[in-house]
Design an enzyme around this catalytic site. Structure first.
Site, mmCIF file in Angstrom:
data_model
loop_
_atom_site.group_PDB
_atom_site.id
_atom_site.type_symbol
_atom_site.label_atom_id
_atom_site.label_comp_id
_atom_site.label_asym_id
_atom_site.label_seq_id
_atom_site.Cartn_x
_atom_site.Cartn_y
_atom_site.Cartn_z
ATOM 1 N N VAL A 99 3.134 -1.996 -5.370
ATOM 2 C CA VAL A 99 4.262 -1.214 -4.850
ATOM 3 C C VAL A 99 5.378 -2.180 -4.452
ATOM 4 O O VAL A 99 5.205 -2.987 -3.525
ATOM 5 C CB VAL A 99 3.845 -0.355 -3.643
ATOM 6 N N HIS A 103 5.328 -4.572 2.235
ATOM 7 C CA HIS A 103 4.323 -3.936 3.069
ATOM 8 C C HIS A 103 3.259 -4.947 3.441
ATOM 9 O O HIS A 103 3.026 -5.915 2.720
ATOM 10 C CB HIS A 103 3.681 -2.723 2.373
HETATM 11 P P1 5GP Z 1 -0.144 -3.784 -3.170
HETATM 12 O O1 5GP Z 1 -1.114 -4.076 -4.267
HETATM 13 O O2 5GP Z 1 1.219 -3.406 -3.693
HETATM 14 O O3 5GP Z 1 -0.092 -4.876 -2.139
HETATM 15 O O4 5GP Z 1 -0.750 -2.561 -2.395
HETATM 16 C C1 5GP Z 1 -0.275 -1.265 -2.489
HETATM 17 C C2 5GP Z 1 -1.213 -0.405 -1.683
HETATM 18 O O5 5GP Z 1 -0.591 0.845 -1.473
HETATM 19 C C3 5GP Z 1 -2.552 -0.143 -2.354
HETATM 20 O O6 5GP Z 1 -3.597 -0.574 -1.491
HETATM 21 C C4 5GP Z 1 -2.568 1.374 -2.573
HETATM 22 O O7 5GP Z 1 -3.857 1.924 -2.359
HETATM 23 C C5 5GP Z 1 -1.557 1.862 -1.563
HETATM 24 N N1 5GP Z 1 -0.815 3.054 -1.944
HETATM 25 C C6 5GP Z 1 -0.096 3.231 -3.070
HETATM 26 N N2 5GP Z 1 0.510 4.432 -3.082
HETATM 27 C C7 5GP Z 1 0.157 5.028 -1.908
HETATM 28 C C8 5GP Z 1 0.463 6.301 -1.341
HETATM 29 O O8 5GP Z 1 1.187 7.119 -1.915
HETATM 30 N N3 5GP Z 1 -0.077 6.570 -0.130
HETATM 31 C C9 5GP Z 1 -0.883 5.674 0.535
HETATM 32 N N4 5GP Z 1 -1.341 6.057 1.730
HETATM 33 N N5 5GP Z 1 -1.189 4.467 0.027
HETATM 34 C C10 5GP Z 1 -0.678 4.151 -1.179
#
Ligand code: 5GP
Ligand code: ZN
Length: 118
Positions: A99, A103
């Protein structure tokens, strides 16, 4: 409509997508990850759209500092303050960032292992 209406985390932070916030203030929201990797797996995000740490600027220093404070306060609130936790921000392709909105993953509630073993 948010400024970044194609960004899922902007839409969550802006209230367009319903979400139970564990924490919210003018700049930051926190909510449970939908695919938890540990008993506690909370995402802490700025409302401001910053694609990743790589795009952070000087004006964001207080914001990012505050996210760390919120992480420690949330950890206490959900009962992992003493047992310990990990705060991770993935940045760009090799990290597996999915994403593209800054975050932080707050993980805990089990032994997470030495980071170097991952
Ligand atoms: P990244 O790999 O980008 O660091 O982590 C993105 C995180 O966002 C993942 O752990 C995924 O499960 C979480 N995630 C993605 N879309 C959503 C969403 O719509 N709602 C929630 N609660 N978590 C999300
Ligand atoms: Zn965004």
């Amino acid at each position: 409509m948010t400024e970044h209406s194609d960004c899922i985390f902007c839409r969550i932070a802006g209230g367009e997508i319903p979400c139970d916030f564990l924490y919210a203030d003018e700049q930051i929201v926190a909510f449970n990850d939908m695919h938890p990797q540990a008993p506690v797996h909370i995402l802490i995000i700025p409302k401001k759209h910053i694609p990743s740490l790589a795009e952070m600027s000087e004006e964001d220093i207080a914001l990012v500092g505050r996210i760390n404070l919120v992480a420690a306060q949330l950890a206490e609130a959900v009962g992992i303050g003493k047992s310990g936790y990990r705060l991770i921000s993935n940045c760009r392709a090799d990290s597996g960032q999915e994403v593209p909105h800054l975050h932080y993953h707050l993980l805990g509630g089990r032994y997470l292992g030495a980071f170097t073993q991952q």
